[in-house]
Design a protein around this motif. Sequence first.
Motif, short mmCIF file in Angstrom:
data_model
loop_
_atom_site.label_atom_id
_atom_site.label_comp_id
_atom_site.label_asym_id
_atom_site.label_seq_id
_atom_site.Cartn_x
_atom_site.Cartn_y
_atom_site.Cartn_z
N ILE A 1 0.33 -0.93 0.27
CA ILE A 1 -0.11 -0.15 -0.04
C ILE A 1 1.21 1.34 0.45
CG2 ILE A 1 -1.79 1.14 1.44
CD1 ILE A 1 -3.24 -1.60 2.09
N VAL A 2 2.10 1.47 1.02
CA VAL A 2 2.85 2.22 1.32
C VAL A 2 3.19 2.84 -0.21
CG1 VAL A 2 4.87 3.53 1.78
CG2 VAL A 2 3.55 2.12 3.55
N LEU A 3 3.75 1.51 -0.23
CA LEU A 3 4.69 2.06 -2.61
C LEU A 3 3.61 1.81 -3.38
CD1 LEU A 3 6.84 1.57 -3.94
CD2 LEU A 3 7.16 -0.80 -4.35
N GLY A 4 2.52 1.21 -3.53
CA GLY A 4 1.39 2.02 -3.84
C GLY A 4 0.55 3.21 -4.28
N VAL A 5 0.54 4.06 -3.30
CA VAL A 5 0.01 5.18 -3.48
C VAL A 5 1.17 6.55 -3.43
CG1 VAL A 5 -1.63 4.91 -1.74
CG2 VAL A 5 0.48 5.42 -0.44
N ASP A 6 2.56 5.66 -3.50
CA ASP A 6 3.52 6.62 -3.84
C ASP A 6 3.84 7.50 -4.80
OD1 ASP A 6 5.80 8.04 -2.88
OD2 ASP A 6 7.31 6.24 -2.74
N LYS A 7 3.74 8.60 -4.82
CA LYS A 7 3.42 9.65 -6.52
C LYS A 7 4.20 10.32 -5.85
CE LYS A 7 -0.56 10.25 -7.75
NZ LYS A 7 -1.93 9.91 -8.89
N GLN A 8 4.84 11.91 -6.85
CA GLN A 8 5.62 12.99 -6.41
C GLN A 8 5.00 14.09 -7.59
OE1 GLN A 8 8.74 13.72 -3.80
NE2 GLN A 8 8.06 15.62 -3.51
N THR A 9 4.47 14.90 -7.88
CA THR A 9 4.29 15.70 -8.66
C THR A 9 5.21 17.13 -8.15
OG1 THR A 9 2.95 15.54 -8.74
CG2 THR A 9 3.78 17.01 -10.18
N LYS A 10 6.56 17.60 -8.60
CA LYS A 10 7.72 18.76 -8.65
C LYS A 10 8.04 19.39 -9.96
CE LYS A 10 9.41 18.86 -4.41
NZ LYS A 10 10.76 18.94 -3.37
N ILE A 11 7.81 20.79 -9.74
CA ILE A 11 7.64 22.22 -11.07
C ILE A 11 9.55 21.79 -11.08
CG2 ILE A 11 7.38 23.87 -11.38
CD1 ILE A 11 5.13 22.49 -11.75
N VAL A 12 10.69 21.45 -11.63
CA VAL A 12 11.64 21.15 -12.86
C VAL A 12 12.01 22.19 -13.43
CG1 VAL A 12 13.99 19.51 -13.02
CG2 VAL A 12 11.12 18.79 -12.01
N PRO A 13 12.28 23.59 -13.15
CA PRO A 13 13.14 23.99 -13.77
C PRO A 13 13.94 23.01 -15.44
CG PRO A 13 14.95 24.66 -12.32
CD PRO A 13 13.75 23.49 -11.77
N ILE A 14 13.88 23.47 -16.43
CA ILE A 14 14.52 22.58 -17.59
C ILE A 14 14.90 23.67 -19.13
CG2 ILE A 14 14.19 21.30 -19.88
CD1 ILE A 14 12.56 19.01 -17.17
N GLN A 15 15.76 23.59 -19.08
CA GLN A 15 16.40 24.00 -20.60
C GLN A 15 16.86 23.37 -21.40
OE1 GLN A 15 19.25 26.36 -18.76
NE2 GLN A 15 18.93 27.93 -20.61
N ILE A 16 15.63 24.27 -21.80
CA ILE A 16 15.48 23.66 -23.52
C ILE A 16 16.47 23.96 -24.44
CG2 ILE A 16 13.85 23.09 -25.21
CD1 ILE A 16 11.22 23.23 -22.92
N VAL A 17 16.99 25.42 -24.44
CA VAL A 17 17.99 25.35 -25.85
C VAL A 17 18.69 26.16 -24.43
CG1 VAL A 17 17.83 27.82 -27.35
CG2 VAL A 17 15.73 26.35 -27.01
N PRO A 18 19.56 26.15 -24.71
CA PRO A 18 21.25 26.98 -24.12
C PRO A 18 21.23 28.50 -23.59
CG PRO A 18 21.85 25.73 -25.18
CD PRO A 18 20.41 25.79 -25.81
N THR A 19 20.28 29.41 -25.48
CA THR A 19 20.60 30.22 -25.10
C THR A 19 19.37 31.34 -24.62
OG1 THR A 19 19.61 30.21 -27.38
CG2 THR A 19 22.37 30.81 -26.55
#
Lengths: 201, 201
Positions: B49-67
Amino acid sequence: MESQNKVSNSFDGTTGTDSKQVVGMPRTLSNCDLILRVVALLLTVTSAIVLGVDKQTKIVPIQIVPTLPAVNVAAQAKWHYLSAFVYSMVANIIASSYAAISTLMVLGSRNGKARLGLAQIIAVLDILMVGILFSANGAALAIGLMGYNGNSHVRWNKVCNVFDKFCDQAAVSIVLSLLASLAFTALILLTLLTFHKRFAR
Amino acid sequence: MESQNKVSNSFDGTTGTDSKQVVGMPRTLSNCDLILRVVALLLTVTSAIVLGVDKQTKIVPIQIVPTLPAVNVAAQAKWHYLSAFVYSMVANIIASSYAAISTLMVLGSRNGKARLGLAQIIAVLDILMVGILFSANGAALAIGLMGYNGNSHVRWNKVCNVFDKFCDQAAVSIVLSLLASLAFTALILLTLLTFHKRFAR
């Protein structure tokens, strides 16, 4: 008391057995036990050696500055870079040492005394080996599979497309270790079978 | 024959026991067996159960274009993204189902017949559960530790600095599953102890 005597009289059908034989294993099962211990010893030693000599060097192009061409760097893969493989190595060394010692103990106690106490210790240690080896195999297999397939969700790229020989050799080591853990499992089953055979008669 | 009779007469010191009792467990060990099965059931169910309900959403900054500046993207961690956790979940479901069934079987056979055959099947399945659970724990622990620490050699970055709650919950599930595998190990030790006690008397 009647039923007790019934069980007691049918407790050991062999003639001329002494008390040591009663608490020990029948000859056939005892031979199976010995063979399984030697097999487990060979498998764990081979698994540890195959993993211990596992390393591979590859020339990998690495992009240091995006505007410049890639630089060729010699990258090396070694078993002790990954803690799961270190655990697998330690587990196989422990299991092989125990397999060697227990083989000698079983051989030495064949015509000796105090077989019951020894059988107890050996049975408990057999179970311990099953736990250690299965967890080590699970760990090594999980990391090995991650190396083969990678995982896009956690952004872990596969490495076995580069270090193919290294991965194949690690896979052989895991399979050998898995067979060894099955041999130790068979040893526990054999111990249980021995006792059950005694009761079933 | 003298030594045989010696063992036979001292085979069971209790009075008024029937043949079923002789091949079964003494009452105290039988109660321990039952308690351990219920403990294993609770641990495996809770772990799943502990593993089954285990999920987390986070806002992550991602660099798509270097500039250009980094783009914030919602990244989600779920247990079924990692095959080691899927294996752990399957292993815990199998083990909990077996723990429930075997508890009922042991309870049902307390005053029933054919205890030896049942004891044989249960002992073999207990060993199977130890193998399955220990390998699953090893796999989940290896991947979990990789998530916590990462590995510079294979360039797998740690992810638990971002998905902290997810990793902690997975760790709790692994610890519970590990305790369950120890409960199943104790059950095998108990079976061996039962037989050894019979012989030692």
